[in-house]
Motif scaffolding. Structure first.
Motif, PDB file in Angstrom:
ATOM      1  N   ARG A  68       1.879 -62.399 160.390  1.00  0.00           N
ATOM      2  CA  ARG A  68       0.382 -62.969 160.704  1.00  0.00           C
ATOM      3  C   ARG A  68      -0.256 -62.065 161.470  1.00  0.00           C
ATOM      4  O   ARG A  68      -1.534 -61.941 161.175  1.00  0.00           O
ATOM      5  CB  ARG A  68       0.729 -64.462 161.364  1.00  0.00           C
ATOM      6  CG  ARG A  68      -0.583 -64.983 161.677  1.00  0.00           C
ATOM      7  CD  ARG A  68      -0.502 -66.612 162.374  1.00  0.00           C
ATOM      8  NE  ARG A  68       0.249 -66.170 163.553  1.00  0.00           N
ATOM      9  CZ  ARG A  68      -0.525 -65.965 164.598  1.00  0.00           C
ATOM     10  NH1 ARG A  68      -1.593 -65.589 164.851  1.00  0.00           N
ATOM     11  NH2 ARG A  68       0.323 -65.757 165.785  1.00  0.00           N
TER      12      ARG A  68
ATOM     13  N   SER B 138       2.062 -75.024 153.410  1.00  0.00           N
ATOM     14  CA  SER B 138       0.646 -75.611 153.373  1.00  0.00           C
ATOM     15  C   SER B 138      -0.423 -74.410 153.205  1.00  0.00           C
ATOM     16  O   SER B 138      -0.263 -73.326 153.477  1.00  0.00           O
ATOM     17  CB  SER B 138       0.234 -76.397 154.586  1.00  0.00           C
ATOM     18  OG  SER B 138       0.143 -75.376 155.626  1.00  0.00           O
ATOM     19  N   LYS B 139      -1.494 -74.868 152.551  1.00  0.00           N
ATOM     20  CA  LYS B 139      -2.922 -73.814 152.231  1.00  0.00           C
ATOM     21  C   LYS B 139      -3.068 -72.810 153.682  1.00  0.00           C
ATOM     22  O   LYS B 139      -3.413 -71.939 153.675  1.00  0.00           O
ATOM     23  CB  LYS B 139      -3.899 -74.626 151.825  1.00  0.00           C
ATOM     24  CG  LYS B 139      -3.898 -74.854 150.310  1.00  0.00           C
ATOM     25  CD  LYS B 139      -5.202 -75.150 149.761  1.00  0.00           C
ATOM     26  CE  LYS B 139      -5.072 -75.556 148.263  1.00  0.00           C
ATOM     27  NZ  LYS B 139      -4.844 -76.790 148.006  1.00  0.00           N
ATOM     28  N   GLU B 140      -3.020 -74.060 154.826  1.00  0.00           N
ATOM     29  CA  GLU B 140      -3.394 -73.328 156.043  1.00  0.00           C
ATOM     30  C   GLU B 140      -2.469 -72.069 156.229  1.00  0.00           C
ATOM     31  O   GLU B 140      -2.809 -71.114 156.952  1.00  0.00           O
ATOM     32  CB  GLU B 140      -3.330 -74.230 156.952  1.00  0.00           C
ATOM     33  CG  GLU B 140      -4.608 -75.493 157.134  1.00  0.00           C
ATOM     34  CD  GLU B 140      -4.592 -76.445 155.884  1.00  0.00           C
ATOM     35  OE1 GLU B 140      -3.155 -76.769 155.731  1.00  0.00           O
ATOM     36  OE2 GLU B 140      -5.099 -76.704 154.972  1.00  0.00           O
ATOM     37  N   GLN B 141      -0.913 -72.504 156.286  1.00  0.00           N
ATOM     38  CA  GLN B 141      -0.208 -71.230 156.504  1.00  0.00           C
ATOM     39  C   GLN B 141      -0.358 -70.067 155.778  1.00  0.00           C
ATOM     40  O   GLN B 141      -0.161 -69.063 156.227  1.00  0.00           O
ATOM     41  CB  GLN B 141       1.498 -71.802 156.146  1.00  0.00           C
ATOM     42  CG  GLN B 141       1.749 -73.148 157.335  1.00  0.00           C
ATOM     43  CD  GLN B 141       3.087 -73.571 157.041  1.00  0.00           C
ATOM     44  OE1 GLN B 141       3.156 -74.104 156.055  1.00  0.00           O
ATOM     45  NE2 GLN B 141       4.114 -73.500 157.872  1.00  0.00           N
TER      46      GLN B 141
ATOM     47  N   LYS C 250      -3.350 -69.199 154.429  1.00  0.00           N
ATOM     48  CA  LYS C 250      -4.500 -68.787 154.824  1.00  0.00           C
ATOM     49  C   LYS C 250      -4.080 -67.870 156.080  1.00  0.00           C
ATOM     50  O   LYS C 250      -4.644 -66.551 156.109  1.00  0.00           O
ATOM     51  CB  LYS C 250      -5.423 -69.642 155.216  1.00  0.00           C
ATOM     52  CG  LYS C 250      -7.130 -69.352 155.051  1.00  0.00           C
ATOM     53  CD  LYS C 250      -7.885 -70.593 154.807  1.00  0.00           C
ATOM     54  CE  LYS C 250      -9.234 -70.198 155.399  1.00  0.00           C
ATOM     55  NZ  LYS C 250      -9.968 -71.378 155.829  1.00  0.00           N
ATOM     56  N   GLU C 251      -3.363 -68.453 157.173  1.00  0.00           N
ATOM     57  CA  GLU C 251      -3.200 -67.687 158.305  1.00  0.00           C
ATOM     58  C   GLU C 251      -2.355 -66.157 158.002  1.00  0.00           C
ATOM     59  O   GLU C 251      -2.661 -65.176 158.653  1.00  0.00           O
ATOM     60  CB  GLU C 251      -2.345 -68.490 159.173  1.00  0.00           C
ATOM     61  CG  GLU C 251      -2.968 -69.301 160.162  1.00  0.00           C
ATOM     62  CD  GLU C 251      -2.007 -69.974 160.999  1.00  0.00           C
ATOM     63  OE1 GLU C 251      -2.705 -70.172 162.349  1.00  0.00           O
ATOM     64  OE2 GLU C 251      -0.844 -70.100 160.978  1.00  0.00           O
TER      65      GLU C 251
ATOM     66  N   LYS D 179      -2.847 -64.691 155.338  1.00  0.00           N
ATOM     67  CA  LYS D 179      -3.739 -63.787 154.403  1.00  0.00           C
ATOM     68  C   LYS D 179      -3.075 -63.631 152.996  1.00  0.00           C
ATOM     69  O   LYS D 179      -2.964 -62.430 152.337  1.00  0.00           O
ATOM     70  CB  LYS D 179      -4.023 -62.885 154.775  1.00  0.00           C
ATOM     71  CG  LYS D 179      -5.006 -62.979 156.386  1.00  0.00           C
ATOM     72  CD  LYS D 179      -5.921 -61.758 156.519  1.00  0.00           C
ATOM     73  CE  LYS D 179      -7.167 -62.012 157.700  1.00  0.00           C
ATOM     74  NZ  LYS D 179      -6.659 -62.911 158.657  1.00  0.00           N
TER      75      LYS D 179
ATOM     76  N   LYS E  40      -2.566 -64.710 149.166  1.00  0.00           N
ATOM     77  CA  LYS E  40      -3.133 -65.461 148.017  1.00  0.00           C
ATOM     78  C   LYS E  40      -2.342 -65.077 146.829  1.00  0.00           C
ATOM     79  O   LYS E  40      -1.643 -63.952 146.683  1.00  0.00           O
ATOM     80  CB  LYS E  40      -4.645 -64.702 147.725  1.00  0.00           C
ATOM     81  CG  LYS E  40      -5.828 -65.575 148.302  1.00  0.00           C
ATOM     82  CD  LYS E  40      -6.937 -65.011 147.765  1.00  0.00           C
ATOM     83  CE  LYS E  40      -8.154 -65.439 148.682  1.00  0.00           C
ATOM     84  NZ  LYS E  40      -9.298 -64.360 148.656  1.00  0.00           N
TER      85      LYS E  40
END
Ligand code: ASP
Length: 464
Positions: A183, A449-452, A454-455, A457, A459
């Motif tokens: 991360r 999760s989407k947040e994980q 996103k953190e 980066k 996709k």
């Protein structure tokens, strides 16, 4: 009153005790209720009579696998009720108080059998229940005793146990790495260790002359029957040793382990035969020969060392040579000159330990001269810059005074499965994954999760 194990109750004849555990079985015998209480150490028969009305009424409601505490007096069983199969078979507990600690649904399968008859997927989904089974408890205990024995044995011989990182950099042991995204540094990854190979060699540079670790290793191999993506090795490395000294250490370790922890087992041949790779292939057509005298004897353990492996094997798919063991393996003295000219012909200081037809250990003396290591990597098709980028730390370390060194690692899961007579290694692992690398109990691998994401980066590309 303090709770005691069921197995201890034999020392309390005529006295009051408190025991706790799971209701293993319930039987009505006329007006008397017999119930089995199971705890980690075994079984105890409890007796409930209508004389004590309140307790008796509660006992009537009991169901298998409820968790209870019971107080009562330990008494001798009538002669015809003695059960020689269990430790507490001559006694029983006459209950005078009972507390229900938790109730249980009907469990998905019985736990009073050896369990082989049950669909393994269901056993794995409810592993926490499956582990109530005596056979699996025995396997976990044998595992712990083995590890404890190895640890004591090596510490007594002056070995130092050192933990090495799990978040690390790829080490080539011939499998795919599991990667962990960073991360903090998006776009970069840690690799889970395929083994502590490079760390243990670096510890030799540090002057730790005798290292060991009960090490967890991770290899992302394609699902292949009886393998696990994560497994446990007894990992050993030593400085200033000859190959034979490594073999002798392992031999002594395994002979004394069997003697002390598994005395019913018989080792076929001592000292363990040393067989060259060439001899093994010629005579047995495999480098993991099964040397048992009687393959039906479940107590026979036929250990052997296979030595003098070729350093390289030709990989037709890659159109190049690959290390037979791993690229840190040292070529034999007489063959050093041939390294570049005739790579296929070189023998290595490599040793495998085989047991009843399985490989249960492998290791080698290591290359400790940086230019030799570079030459070996080049034969395997690595470019100079790539070698520096991936293994620069090791090459550099070897420029600061490195002792000659070598070692071995032994896979504990396979070893225990063989000794315990189990058909696969999942039976000796508390929470194994399926052959397809799935954890059925917690449902792994699973989405995050989407947040994980996103953190991190990360996709995903849309499916086409
Ligand atoms: N790291 C090697 C392996 O995991 C063992 C060794 O060479 O010591 O197979």
């Amino acid at each position: 009153m303090k709770r005691i194990y069921s197995s201890k109750t034999t020392q309390y004849l005529g006295k009051k005790v408190k025991v706790s555990g799971w209701v293993h079985s319930i039987r009505f015998h006329g007006k008397i209720i017999f119930a089995g209480l199971r705890d980690e150490q075994g079984l105890l028969q409890m007796v409930f009579t209508p004389k004590n009305k309140q307790v008796y009424e509660m006992a009537k409601e009991l169901k298998p696998e409820w968790v209870i505490s019971v107080n009562g007096k330990i008494q001798k069983r009538p002669k015809e009720m003695v059960n020689p199969k269990i430790k507490t078979g001559e006694i029983e507990l006459l209950a005078d108080e009972i507390e229900i600690l938790s109730r249980a649904k009907t469990i998905p399968f019985p736990v009073d059998t050896d369990g082989y008859e049950i669909d393994e997927k269901i056993r794995m989904k409810y592993r926490y229940i499956d582990l109530r089974r005596e056979r699996l408890k025995k396997n976990l205990k044998a595992r712990q005793q083995t590890i404890q024995f190895m640890r004591n044995f090596l510490i007594e011989k002056g070995f130092l146990e050192v933990e090495t990182p799990i978040l690390t950099k790829s080490t080539p042991e011939g499998a795919r790495d599991f990667l962990v995204p960073s991360r903090t540094y998006p776009g970069t990854f840690y690799a889970l260790p395929q083994s502590p190979q490079q760390y243990k060699q670096l510890l030799m540079v540090s002057g730790i002359e005798k290292y060991f670790q009960i090490a967890r290793c991770f290899r992302d191999e394609d699902p292949r029957g009886d393998r696990q993506a994560e497994f446990t090795q007894l990992d050993i490395e030593m400085s200033f040793v000859k190959q034979e000294e490594i073999l002798e250490l392992i031999e002594e370790l395994f002979i004394s382990l069997v003697k002390k922890i598994f005395p019913k087992k018989k080792i076929t041949k001592i000292p363990f035969p040393r067989i060259t790779y060439e001899q093994a292939m010629e005579k047995y057509n495999t480098d993991k020969p099964d040397l048992r005298k009687n393959k039906k004897d479940k107590n026979e353990l036929a250990f052997a060392f296979i030595i003098d492996f070729p350093l390289f094997e030709w990989k037709e798919s890659k159109k190049r040579f690959d290390a037979m063991h791993h690229p840190f393996t040292r070529p034999q003295e007489e063959d050093v000159g041939k390294v570049k000219k005739n790579p296929g012909k070189i023998l290595a200081y490599q040793h495998d330990l085989v047991l009843n037809g399985y490989e249960v250990g492998g290791g080698s003396l290591r290359i400790y001269k940086p230019d030799m290591l570079e030459a070996i990597f080049e034969i395997m098709g690595h470019k100079k810059e790539e070698i520096r980028e991936r293994f620069g730390h090791l090459l550099e370390a070897f420029e600061y005074g490195v002792p000659p060194h070598g070692g071995i690692a032994s896979g504990l899961d396979r070893l225990l499965a063989i000794i315990q007579g189990e058909p696969n290694i999942r039976e000796v692992i508390a929470f194994p994954k399926t052959g397809e690398n799935r954890g059925l109990m917690m449902n792994t691998p699973s989405e995050v999760s989407k947040e994980q994401l996103k953190e991190l980066k990360i996709k995903f590309e849309k499916k086409k």
